[in-house]
Scaffold this active site. Structure first.
Site, mmCIF file in Angstrom:
data_model
loop_
_atom_site.group_PDB
_atom_site.id
_atom_site.type_symbol
_atom_site.label_atom_id
_atom_site.label_comp_id
_atom_site.label_asym_id
_atom_site.label_seq_id
_atom_site.Cartn_x
_atom_site.Cartn_y
_atom_site.Cartn_z
ATOM 1 N N HIS A 56 0.746 -1.546 0.354
ATOM 2 C CA HIS A 56 -0.105 -0.040 0.304
ATOM 3 C C HIS A 56 1.071 1.078 0.022
ATOM 4 O O HIS A 56 0.989 1.109 0.882
ATOM 5 C CB HIS A 56 -0.769 0.184 1.630
ATOM 6 C CG HIS A 56 -1.876 0.993 1.515
ATOM 7 N ND1 HIS A 56 -2.871 0.961 2.247
ATOM 8 C CD2 HIS A 56 -2.155 2.566 0.692
ATOM 9 C CE1 HIS A 56 -4.029 2.376 1.818
ATOM 10 N NE2 HIS A 56 -3.028 2.951 1.489
ATOM 11 N N HIS A 76 1.697 5.359 -2.850
ATOM 12 C CA HIS A 76 1.312 5.750 -3.483
ATOM 13 C C HIS A 76 2.134 6.071 -4.358
ATOM 14 O O HIS A 76 3.178 7.071 -3.804
ATOM 15 C CB HIS A 76 -0.038 6.288 -3.383
ATOM 16 C CG HIS A 76 -1.034 6.209 -2.502
ATOM 17 N ND1 HIS A 76 -2.389 6.002 -3.174
ATOM 18 C CD2 HIS A 76 -1.230 5.695 -1.367
ATOM 19 C CE1 HIS A 76 -3.782 4.999 -3.227
ATOM 20 N NE2 HIS A 76 -2.945 5.603 -1.189
ATOM 21 N N HIS A 92 -9.274 0.747 -1.014
ATOM 22 C CA HIS A 92 -9.237 1.653 -0.020
ATOM 23 C C HIS A 92 -10.966 1.134 1.001
ATOM 24 O O HIS A 92 -11.735 1.175 -0.169
ATOM 25 C CB HIS A 92 -8.864 3.073 -0.481
ATOM 26 C CG HIS A 92 -7.358 2.845 -0.939
ATOM 27 N ND1 HIS A 92 -6.737 2.537 -1.097
ATOM 28 C CD2 HIS A 92 -6.291 4.279 -0.307
ATOM 29 C CE1 HIS A 92 -5.704 3.168 -1.273
ATOM 30 N NE2 HIS A 92 -5.428 3.914 -0.440
ATOM 31 N N GLU A 94 -11.852 2.983 5.950
ATOM 32 C CA GLU A 94 -11.012 4.087 6.601
ATOM 33 C C GLU A 94 -11.483 4.899 7.138
ATOM 34 O O GLU A 94 -11.011 5.702 7.920
ATOM 35 C CB GLU A 94 -10.299 4.755 5.670
ATOM 36 C CG GLU A 94 -8.852 5.148 5.886
ATOM 37 C CD GLU A 94 -7.813 5.826 4.359
ATOM 38 O OE1 GLU A 94 -8.497 6.769 3.323
ATOM 39 O OE2 GLU A 94 -7.274 6.570 4.857
ATOM 40 N N ASP A 143 1.996 4.040 2.327
ATOM 41 C CA ASP A 143 0.920 4.998 2.066
ATOM 42 C C ASP A 143 1.646 6.021 0.985
ATOM 43 O O ASP A 143 1.731 5.807 0.089
ATOM 44 C CB ASP A 143 0.056 5.356 3.082
ATOM 45 C CG ASP A 143 -1.447 6.060 2.746
ATOM 46 O OD1 ASP A 143 -1.760 5.430 1.539
ATOM 47 O OD2 ASP A 143 -1.892 6.158 3.111
ATOM 48 N N ASP A 144 1.728 7.632 1.487
ATOM 49 C CA ASP A 144 2.725 8.368 0.640
ATOM 50 C C ASP A 144 3.178 8.664 1.562
ATOM 51 O O ASP A 144 3.717 10.341 1.849
ATOM 52 C CB ASP A 144 1.416 9.654 0.660
ATOM 53 C CG ASP A 144 -0.218 9.406 0.087
ATOM 54 O OD1 ASP A 144 0.113 8.873 -1.239
ATOM 55 O OD2 ASP A 144 -0.683 9.810 0.797
HETATM 56 ZN ZN ZN Z 1 -4.056 4.855 0.583
#
Ligand code: ZN
Length: 341
Positions: A16, A18, A195, A198, A276-277
């Site tokens: 996961h 991006h 996703h 969340e 994630d980021d």
């Molecule tokens: Zn994400």
């Protein structure tokens, strides 16, 4: 070697992450200069400082706008994998990218995917880090735009493109809107994830499984509010790709010792740790392990589960999966022995 160094050095697989959220601030600044795109500050170190989700999304869009040529995409894909290896001993990643974030700016899909694939192949060759790609539906696009994106992905599909996912704000645009896009992707042979849950209720997980046909769930934290959905996930052996830092920042669990990931692990769910980021939240895959495992006081056995869960939950071929699992288990055990000594 102290415990934090051990956590950084254990071998990792990431499910996961991006692409657009992995761009180094310095690269962002250089690409902006190359394409003459004005930035809010000339201080490279401050480019990724923001206090609100809106400010974050604005910078995220600005980063994406600096990716124009094939070589831009190649560069950021390569650097992203290089950072994963350097900071967290990354072995393999299944990485999201958002095609419409680029195609709506007039960048041809082929430019995006061919650039990313070139960067991935270079990282494989030069660093020995593997990567595959998951094209993400952006939830704030219309269902028609999402379906057209899937058709584009299927029409020009290098081997590295293996799946379809979905991101963007979850609450206003629930998963059932994109059933047609997911059905088309499945018929075209793509693996499916999304996703979910969340910042929305557990029923979105049920929708992702029953309506979209998802095989994994990205995030999933609010599942703990519904024991029946937890039981279903346990029975199905469902994998969750959890992201401590990004969600701690965005959804208000600043104290990682109280992050729902702890409850998911305690419930016996198959949890994987991911970044994630990473650059945009000043983290990396190594730091995610350090911060979460320290906050929740997880010992080496739980860390080993996190490392191997990610291999088991990946979409590698069975042969590649068992080879990687063997190699990572051996590397982990050697590090564990070194830690004990
Ligand atoms: Zn994400």
């Amino acid at each position: 070697m102290d415990y934090a160094q051990f956590l950084r050095r254990v071998p990792k697989v990431e499910l996961h992450c991006h692409l657009e959220g992995t761009v180094r601030a310095a690269t962002f600044a250089e690409l902006a200069g190359k394409h003459r795109i004005p930035l809010p500050t000339s201080e490279v170190d401050s480019l990724y400082d923001y206090d609100t989700i809106e400010a974050f999304l604005e910078i995220f869009g600005l980063v994406a706008s600096t990716l124009i040529d094939e070589e831009d995409f190649e560069r950021v894909a390569f650097e992203s994998l290089e950072d994963g290896q350097r900071l967290g001993n990354l072995k393999y990643r299944e990485m999201f990218f958002n095609p419409t974030l680029h195609t709506r700016r007039g960048v041809p899909y082929r430019t995006v995917v061919d650039g990313l694939v070139a960067g991935i192949r270079r990282a494989d060759r030069e660093l020995g880090v593997g990567c595959r790609l998951i094209a993400d539906v952006y939830r704030q696009d219309s269902p028609e735009v999402a379906l057209a994106m899937v058709e584009e992905v299927l029409a020009h599909r290098p081997d590295e493109v293996i799946g379809l996912g979905m991101d963007g704000a979850e609450a206003p645009d629930p998963p059932e809107r994109f059933a047609a896009a997911f059905a088309r992707a499945k018929a075209g042979g793509l693996r499916l994830t999304s996703h979910a849950c969340e910042d929305a209720p557990p029923k979105n997980i049920v929708t992702c499984l029953d309506v979209l046909g998802c095989e994994r769930i990205d995030h999933g934290y609010h599942i703990l509010a519904d024991q029946a959905v937890v039981q279903r996930a346990l029975d199905a052996g469902l994998y969750f790709t959890c992201c401590p830092t990004a969600t701690a920042r965005v959804y208000g669990w600043p104290d990682l010792s109280r992050h729902p990931i702890g409850g998911m692990v305690a419930a016996g769910l198959n949890v994987t740790l991911n970044s994630d980021d990473p650059t945009m939240f000043h983290t990396d895959i190594g730091r995610e392990f350090v911060d979460l495992c320290t906050a929740l006081e997880y010992g080496p056995e739980q860390v080993r589960s996190f490392c191997l869960n990610s291999v088991d939950g990946s979409w590698l071929d069975e042969g590649d999966k068992s080879r990687l699992r063997r190699e990572m288990a051996a590397e982990f055990d050697a590090l564990h022995a070194e830690l004990g000594a």
